[in-house]
Design a protein around this motif. Structure first.
Motif, PDB file in Angstrom:
ATOM      1  N   ILE A  35       0.800  -1.224   0.000  1.00 17.97           N
ATOM      2  CA  ILE A  35       0.000   0.000   0.000  1.00 17.97           C
ATOM      3  C   ILE A  35       0.836   1.279   0.000  1.00 17.97           C
ATOM      4  N   LEU A 142      -9.423   2.570   3.141  1.00 20.91           N
ATOM      5  CA  LEU A 142      -8.525   1.622   2.479  1.00 20.91           C
ATOM      6  C   LEU A 142      -8.791   0.220   3.012  1.00 20.91           C
ATOM      7  N   ILE A 171     -10.866   2.432  -1.426  1.00 20.77           N
ATOM      8  CA  ILE A 171      -9.747   1.898  -2.206  1.00 20.77           C
ATOM      9  C   ILE A 171      -9.499   0.471  -1.731  1.00 20.77           C
ATOM     10  N   ASP A 173      -6.987  -2.621  -1.734  1.00 21.63           N
ATOM     11  CA  ASP A 173      -5.630  -3.124  -1.986  1.00 21.63           C
ATOM     12  C   ASP A 173      -5.759  -4.576  -2.409  1.00 21.63           C
TER      13      ASP A 173
END
Length: 270
Positions: A35, A142, A171, A173
Motif C-alpha cells: 500500500i 482503504l 480503495i 488493496d
C-alpha cells in the motif's frame, strides 16, 4: 507530479518499515509494502490534510481498515511531520502509542482498526455525518482484498449505494494474498467490478497499483465524476512490493525478518 520525489519517499517509507519490523521482530511487511504508493499519492496529491493541525475539522478522513499494515502509514506520517521520526523506534514496544495495528492515539490516524471489516461501516457513518451537516470534507477507506470476506463490508456497500454517498471513496488493496494463502483459493471475490456496480457504486480499476500516475489519474477521474454514487477504486498490487524475495509470497504475511533477510532487503531498497 514530481515522480522522483514520490519514488524517493516511497523507498524511504519501505526502509522505515523494514527497520521497524526487524527491530520489533514484527510481521505484516508484505501487507505494508503493497500500500506504500497508494498512501503516498493520497497524502501528497489527494487528501486535504495538515500535519501541523491533525485534528483540523475540515480535513479529509482516511481510515486504514487493513489495520495490520500499520507500519506503512506510521512511517509515512512520521516523514510528513505528524510526529517525530524517532518515535518509530518504539514500534510494537510495551507502552508505545505505535501499536502493531493502527491506533488513533497516533497523530494522523483517524480510527483504530485490527479486526477486519470495521473500517468501512465506520467510514460510512463519518460520510453520512458530513452529508447531513453539509460538510465539504470527504471520507476515504482503504480495504484489503482478504477483508472483503467479511460480511459487514457488504452491508456497508449496500447501504452506501442506497444512500447515494458520493462523499465516500473506497480503495481496495487487491494484492491477491491473505494470511493463509491466495485469496481466490480461500474465498474467490472476483468479479469485483461487476459486484460493486451491482451495489450502485462508481467503479474504476488500476492494473498497476504501484504506478503513481495511474493511481492519481484514476482516482482524480473518480472524484470528478458528476454522480451521486459512492466511489471505489480497485488497485491491483503486489504483496511485498519493492523487495524481490518478498514479492507475491504468502510467507511474508506473518514472517519476521532475520538479520540476513533484513540486510538483503535494505540492499535492494537502497
Amino acid at each position: 507530479m514530481n515522480k522522483k520525489k514520490l519514488t524517493s519517499l516511497s523507498k524511504s517509507v519501505r526502509r522505515d518499515i523494514m527497520k521497524m519490523a526487524f527491530d520489533a521482530q514484527a510481521s505484516h511487511i508484505g501487507s505494508s509494502f503493497s500500500i506504500v504508493e497508494i498512501l503516498v499519492v493520497l497524502y501528497e496529491l489527494i487528501l486535504q490534510h495538515n500535519p501541523k493541525k491533525p485534528a483540523n475539522p475540515d480535513r479529509d478522513r482516511l481510515i486504514i481498515s487493513k489495520g495490520h499494515a500499520c507500519m506503512a502509514p506510521y512511517a509515512l506520517l512520521s516523514r510528513l511531520g505528524y510526529f517525530k521520526k524517532e518515535l518509530l523506534k518504539e514500534y510494537a514496544k510495551n507502552g508505545s502509542i505505535l501499536m502493531s495495528h493502527v491506533s488513533s492515539e497516533v497523530p494522523g490516524i483517524e480510527f483504530s482498526t485490527g479486526s477486519l471489516g470495521h473500517g468501512l461501516p465506520v467510514g460510512l457513518g463519518m460520510a453520512l455525518f458530513a452529508k447531513n451537516h453539509n460538510k465539504k470534507w470527504r471520507t476515504f477507506v482503504l480495504l484489503s482484498d482478504g477483508e472483503l470476506n467479511e460480511g459487514s463490508n457488504w452491508e456497508a456497500f449496500m447501504m452506501a449505494g442506497h444512500l447515494k454517498m458520493d462523499n465516500l471513496i473506497v480503495i481496495v488493496d487487491n494484492n491477491k494474498i491473505q494470511a493463509m494463502g491466495l485469496a481466490k483459493d480461500i474465498i474467490n471475490i472476483e468479479p469485483l467490478e461487476e459486484k460493486f456496480k451491482a451495489f450502485d457504486w462508481e467503479v474504476a480499476r488500476v492494473e498497476d497499483g504501484h504506478d503513481f500516475q495511474k493511481i492519481y489519474d484514476k482516482l482524480q477521474n473518480l472524484l470528478l465524476k458528476k454522480s451521486a454514487k459512492p466511489k471505489i477504486l480497485i488497485m491491483d498490487t503486489i504483496k511485498g512490493k519493492g523487495v524481490s524475495f518478498m514479492e507475491n509470497e504468502v510467507f511474508w504475511h506473518y514472517h519476521s525478518p532475520d538479520k540476513d533477510e533484513y540486510e538483503r532487503a535494505l540492499k535492494e531498497l537502497n
